[in-house]
Design an enzyme around this catalytic site. Structure first.
Site, PDB file in Angstrom:
ATOM      1  CB  CYS A 193       1.783   1.997   0.489  1.00 20.94           C
ATOM      2  SG  CYS A 193       2.119   1.630  -1.257  1.00 20.94           S
ATOM      3  CG  HIS A 211       5.040   5.461   1.315  1.00 23.67           C
ATOM      4  ND1 HIS A 211       5.336   4.267   1.939  1.00 23.67           N
ATOM      5  CD2 HIS A 211       4.542   5.139   0.099  1.00 23.67           C
ATOM      6  CE1 HIS A 211       5.041   3.264   1.126  1.00 23.67           C
ATOM      7  NE2 HIS A 211       4.549   3.762  -0.003  1.00 23.67           N
ATOM      8  CD  GLU A 243       6.410   5.296   5.229  1.00 28.92           C
ATOM      9  OE1 GLU A 243       6.575   4.408   4.376  1.00 28.92           O
ATOM     10  OE2 GLU A 243       5.334   5.935   5.343  1.00 28.92           O
TER      11      GLU A 243
END
Length: 224
Positions: free
Chosen positions: A86, A194, A196
């Site tokens: 991002c 994302h 994560e």
């Protein structure tokens, strides 16, 4: 054990999520500070999401000049795996480690949702555990995720198989449905989604993000 550094800039939001993801996936997380002139001997680096330096000027434009980025750019040039997520993708583009730029979403609205992606190449340090052509589900949350580049750059990205992910249902207007790209060497990857946030089944319906961290672990293990 692989040591993976996560850089924190002023305004970074997802550094702790990235550090947790690294730990859950079996590597050693290492916090790196934007003002440091050292990478603390890490084996790979993640530039996480957020709003570095308040996204003043342009997203990632100030972070590109943080002292730690001199070290990241030098290490990337020597082959160290670097992942920009991002805002981290925006920083990589501003640093000219990746081509193109990220601009306001086509519909001028912030988007936050689970997003389907298609894996276009697994020939990178961060995607070697994926299956080419597979579809995965990864969170997106951004207002400036519209990837743009000139026609020559887009042709080069396609010819060199540097487009790593495409959106299945484009949420932001990115050219050619691009969600993530890599450099020619394959050690630097940037993407707007994302991973994560997709490593723990307790907090997300998909754990497809784990393959990013398993990929870089496999690469580092094979290199050693």
């Amino acid at each position: 054990m692989a040591r993976i550094g996560v850089v924190t800039f002023p305004g970074t939001l997802d550094d702790q999520d990235a550090l947790r993801a690294v730990r859950l996936c079996g590597a050693e997380p290492v916090s790196l500070w934007h003002a440091s002139d050292s990478l603390d001997g890490v084996d790979a680096v993640i530039l996480p999401g957020g709003f570095s330096y308040g996204d003043y000027l342009r997203c990632g434009a100030i972070a590109r000049f943080a002292p730690v980025m001199d070290e990241v750019i030098a290490a990337a040039g020597k082959g160290m795996p670097v992942l920009g997520i991002c805002n981290g993708f925006q920083v990589l583009c501003e640093s000219h480690l990746l081509p193109g730029a990220l601009t306001r979403n086509e519909h001028m609205r912030f988007v936050c949702r689970e997003q389907r992606l298609r894996v276009e190449t697994n020939d990178t340090t961060w995607t070697c555990s994926f299956t080419r052509g597979a579809e995965i589900s990864i969170m997106v949350k951004h207002g400036e995720g519209n990837y743009v580049c000139d026609d020559e750059t887009l042709q080069k990205l396609n010819d060199n198989q540097q487009i790593v992910f495409r959106y299945v249902g484009n949420p932001n207007g990115s050219c050619d449905d691009i969600a993530g790209i890599t450099n020619e060497r394959g050690n630097v990857v940037g993407l707007m989604p994302h991973p994560e946030h997709n490593v723990d089944p307790l907090v997300s319906g998909s754990t497809d993000g784990r393959l990013f961290f398993e990929s870089v672990k496999s690469f580092l293990s094979a290199r050693v």
